[in-house]
Design a protein around this motif. Structure first.
Motif, PDB file in Angstrom:
ATOM      1  N   ALA A  91      43.400  45.753  31.606  1.00 32.99           N
ATOM      2  CA  ALA A  91      43.707  45.350  30.226  1.00 32.99           C
ATOM      3  C   ALA A  91      45.049  44.821  30.000  1.00 32.99           C
ATOM      4  O   ALA A  91      45.377  43.938  29.449  1.00 32.99           O
ATOM      5  CB  ALA A  91      43.264  46.330  29.443  1.00 32.99           C
ATOM      6  N   GLY A  92      45.955  45.651  30.915  1.00 31.47           N
ATOM      7  CA  GLY A  92      47.349  45.185  30.671  1.00 31.47           C
ATOM      8  C   GLY A  92      47.601  43.788  31.418  1.00 31.47           C
ATOM      9  O   GLY A  92      48.609  43.104  30.888  1.00 31.47           O
ATOM     10  N   LEU A  93      46.861  43.721  32.375  1.00 30.25           N
ATOM     11  CA  LEU A  93      47.045  42.326  32.968  1.00 30.25           C
ATOM     12  C   LEU A  93      46.701  41.049  32.126  1.00 30.25           C
ATOM     13  O   LEU A  93      47.324  40.192  31.590  1.00 30.25           O
ATOM     14  CB  LEU A  93      46.420  42.010  34.443  1.00 30.25           C
ATOM     15  CG  LEU A  93      46.494  40.890  35.142  1.00 30.25           C
ATOM     16  CD1 LEU A  93      47.936  40.252  35.524  1.00 30.25           C
ATOM     17  CD2 LEU A  93      45.841  41.004  36.430  1.00 30.25           C
ATOM     18  N   LEU A  94      45.635  41.266  31.560  1.00 27.91           N
ATOM     19  CA  LEU A  94      44.906  40.326  30.437  1.00 27.91           C
ATOM     20  C   LEU A  94      45.811  40.259  29.409  1.00 27.91           C
ATOM     21  O   LEU A  94      46.040  39.223  28.956  1.00 27.91           O
ATOM     22  CB  LEU A  94      43.368  40.958  30.069  1.00 27.91           C
ATOM     23  CG  LEU A  94      42.317  40.767  31.134  1.00 27.91           C
ATOM     24  CD1 LEU A  94      41.271  41.310  30.594  1.00 27.91           C
ATOM     25  CD2 LEU A  94      42.031  39.246  31.493  1.00 27.91           C
ATOM     26  N   GLY A  95      46.565  41.385  28.888  1.00 34.30           N
ATOM     27  CA  GLY A  95      47.262  41.438  27.727  1.00 34.30           C
ATOM     28  C   GLY A  95      48.517  40.467  28.028  1.00 34.30           C
ATOM     29  O   GLY A  95      48.866  39.906  27.079  1.00 34.30           O
ATOM     30  N   GLY A  96      48.918  40.809  28.990  1.00 31.63           N
ATOM     31  CA  GLY A  96      50.151  40.135  29.560  1.00 31.63           C
ATOM     32  C   GLY A  96      49.865  38.656  29.546  1.00 31.63           C
ATOM     33  O   GLY A  96      51.034  37.787  29.149  1.00 31.63           O
ATOM     34  N   LEU A  97      48.890  38.226  30.137  1.00 31.97           N
ATOM     35  CA  LEU A  97      48.510  36.730  30.272  1.00 31.97           C
ATOM     36  C   LEU A  97      48.380  36.071  28.793  1.00 31.97           C
ATOM     37  O   LEU A  97      48.779  35.143  28.630  1.00 31.97           O
ATOM     38  CB  LEU A  97      47.140  36.555  31.088  1.00 31.97           C
ATOM     39  CG  LEU A  97      47.470  36.891  32.579  1.00 31.97           C
ATOM     40  CD1 LEU A  97      46.284  36.656  33.403  1.00 31.97           C
ATOM     41  CD2 LEU A  97      48.541  35.911  33.188  1.00 31.97           C
ATOM     42  N   LEU A 134      50.415  46.620  41.069  1.00 32.35           N
ATOM     43  CA  LEU A 134      49.784  45.123  41.433  1.00 32.35           C
ATOM     44  C   LEU A 134      49.615  44.334  40.231  1.00 32.35           C
ATOM     45  O   LEU A 134      50.169  43.279  40.037  1.00 32.35           O
ATOM     46  CB  LEU A 134      48.344  45.265  42.049  1.00 32.35           C
ATOM     47  CG  LEU A 134      47.861  43.559  42.448  1.00 32.35           C
ATOM     48  CD1 LEU A 134      48.860  43.013  43.276  1.00 32.35           C
ATOM     49  CD2 LEU A 134      46.657  44.067  43.130  1.00 32.35           C
ATOM     50  N   SER A 135      49.143  44.963  38.954  1.00 33.31           N
ATOM     51  CA  SER A 135      49.087  44.287  37.685  1.00 33.31           C
ATOM     52  C   SER A 135      50.510  43.689  37.323  1.00 33.31           C
ATOM     53  O   SER A 135      50.645  42.591  36.840  1.00 33.31           O
ATOM     54  CB  SER A 135      48.286  45.164  36.645  1.00 33.31           C
ATOM     55  OG  SER A 135      48.426  44.551  35.461  1.00 33.31           O
ATOM     56  N   PHE A 136      51.403  44.775  37.157  1.00 30.77           N
ATOM     57  CA  PHE A 136      52.793  44.259  36.831  1.00 30.77           C
ATOM     58  C   PHE A 136      53.526  43.251  37.894  1.00 30.77           C
ATOM     59  O   PHE A 136      54.000  42.245  37.382  1.00 30.77           O
ATOM     60  CB  PHE A 136      53.681  45.625  36.806  1.00 30.77           C
ATOM     61  CG  PHE A 136      55.081  45.547  36.317  1.00 30.77           C
ATOM     62  CD1 PHE A 136      55.037  45.379  34.902  1.00 30.77           C
ATOM     63  CD2 PHE A 136      56.043  45.288  37.111  1.00 30.77           C
ATOM     64  CE1 PHE A 136      56.480  45.305  34.465  1.00 30.77           C
ATOM     65  CE2 PHE A 136      57.429  45.019  36.710  1.00 30.77           C
ATOM     66  CZ  PHE A 136      57.610  45.080  35.059  1.00 30.77           C
ATOM     67  N   ALA A 137      53.223  43.611  39.087  1.00 36.75           N
ATOM     68  CA  ALA A 137      53.680  42.570  40.070  1.00 36.75           C
ATOM     69  C   ALA A 137      53.179  40.922  39.556  1.00 36.75           C
ATOM     70  O   ALA A 137      53.860  40.172  39.919  1.00 36.75           O
ATOM     71  CB  ALA A 137      53.612  42.861  41.437  1.00 36.75           C
TER      72      ALA A 137
END
Length: 427
Positions: free
Chosen positions: A221-227, A323-326
């Motif tokens: 969810a963090g990756l989707l939210g960041g995008l 990995l999500s943050f990177a």
């Protein structure tokens, strides 16, 4: 030439989407395997502290905690802890609570914990096995409340580093392709630039709050939210910019190479002749600046003390979070530069002037730092590195006349920090 560049930009954009899709699938897979199992507090007698399942190939950490300082004089020789396969009643490994084990006790006001085993790439003959943690107590610790905790995760590999480096290379190529297009001389020309910059920041911050409030908080969810936040930054920048030339929003955001060299090179004809070499020189210097700023960040992280764990540190403590943050770190710079060095700087600067230039530099820099403060709060070395990097990116925007220059530096800066962290995690 313009058609060829446009086609290449489309190909690079599609490639970046594919790389992000691969990162999303991998983050989701990692998160699905990650386990944090915590048993209930138990007092008195020998007991089973925890039951859970472990997967083949995972790294696992086993921890014993007590509502007691776990003083060596009292605990040494007072029990034995074991991990067993509960489907076979077969001990996988076990050890006595002895002085050597107790040397690793971490104490707090709530009690103490000790890691009694770490297993790398769990070798089992099945995909998943049920396990339990049993404690056989001696009278010395009878009556003390204890519990067990198991952390299990699939380790990062070289393929994860490859995904991030691939996305980074595509993002840099995308920026360089944008710099190859014929420049258009345009700037943000509308009045009330400060009001539009403030409105843009408010919309972006509100979007971040909404994403944080309604997201599940996990790495996927963090990756989707960041995008989603990155897309919002770009959309807001394009919606609020007011170009001096009709249809030249991209140019007004600085997303082209500067059409002329700076005024100090001489008369306009000479400036036009030097425009391309000037911009090429900046695009060569930009990666160097990114490297230097990443080194400054490492020094700040090492020297500036922290007062607590920043939210971003907790997020990257699991492989899926790292990995999500990177993955976000090597694509978010494009959106951040479009917004902060494109819209905010451009709207505050307007048609120019020394005073407006200083206001634009200060505004874009400080608003960039404020936007990053929540994720680094408590990790003051990280916040100092954001302050220094943000100032460097903004000065590059002012000196070069192009947002693409700090964009390259920002990508290299983030890429080095993300790749370094991933390389450590993959070893």
């Amino acid at each position: 030439m313009s058609r060829a560049i446009s086609s290449a930009l489309v190909v690079a954009s599609v490639a970046l989407v594919i790389a992000l899709g691969a990162a999303f699938a991998r983050v989701s897979g990692l998160e699905a395997r990650e386990l944090e199992a915590v048993g209930a507090w138990t007092a008195g007698g020998s007991s089973r502290l925890l039951e859970t399942r472990l997967l083949r190939g995972d790294d696992a950490t086993f921890e014993l905690c007590a509502r007691d300082p776990m003083d060596a004089l009292r605990w040494s020789g007072a029990g034995r802890i074991a991990v067993v396969r509960s489907d076979r009643a077969e001990e996988m490994f076990g050890l006595a609570i002895d002085p050597a084990l107790l040397e690793g006790v971490a104490r707090s006001e709530q009690g103490a914990c000790v890691v009694f085993a770490r297993v790398r790439e769990l070798a089992i003959d099945e995909d998943a096995v049920p396990v339990a943690i049993d404690l056989a107590r001696e009278p010395g610790i009878d009556g003390i409340e204890v519990r067990a905790r198991v952390l299990a995760r699939s380790p990062l590999g070289q393929g994860d580093l490859g995904i991030v480096l691939g996305a980074l290379a595509i993002a840099i190529a995308l920026v360089l392709l944008m710099s190859a297009r014929a420049p258009v001389e345009a700037h943000d020309a509308a009045p009330r630039g400060a009001l539009r910059a403030a409105l843009g920041v408010a919309v972006v911050l509100a979007t971040g709050v909404v994403i944080g409030a309604f997201g599940s908080g996990g790495p996927t969810a963090g990756l989707l939210g960041g995008l989603a936040l990155a897309a919002t930054e770009i959309a807001v920048a394009y919606a609020l910019v007011r170009p001096s030339v009709d249809g030249a929003r991209t140019a007004a955001l600085g997303l082209v190479r500067a059409p002329h060299a700076p005024a100090w090179v001489g008369d306009p004809p000479r400036a036009r002749r030097l425009a391309l070499p000037f911009n090429v020189a900046w695009l060569v210097l930009a990666p160097v600046a990114g490297v230097v700023l990443s080194l400054v960040a490492r020094v700040a992280l090492a020297l500036v003390p922290s007062t607590g764990e920043a939210p971003v540190e907790a997020f990257v403590s699991w492989p899926s979070g790292m990995l999500s943050f990177a993955a976000l770190a090597v694509v978010a710079p494009i959106a951040e530069e479009v917004f902060f060095r494109g819209l905010v700087y451009g709207a505050l600067r307007g048609p120019g002037g020394a005073r407006r230039e200083l206001v634009a530099i200060a505004g874009a820099w400080l608003l960039f730092a404020i936007a990053h403060a929540p994720q680094d709060w408590g990790n003051w070395g990280g916040f100092v590195s954001v302050l220094v990097a943000g100032l460097g990116f903004t000065l590059m925007r002012a000196a070069s006349g192009s947002t693409l220059v700090p964009c390259v530096a920002h990508l290299v800066y983030n890429g080095l920090l993300a790749a370094g962290a991933l390389a450590v995690g993959a070893t």
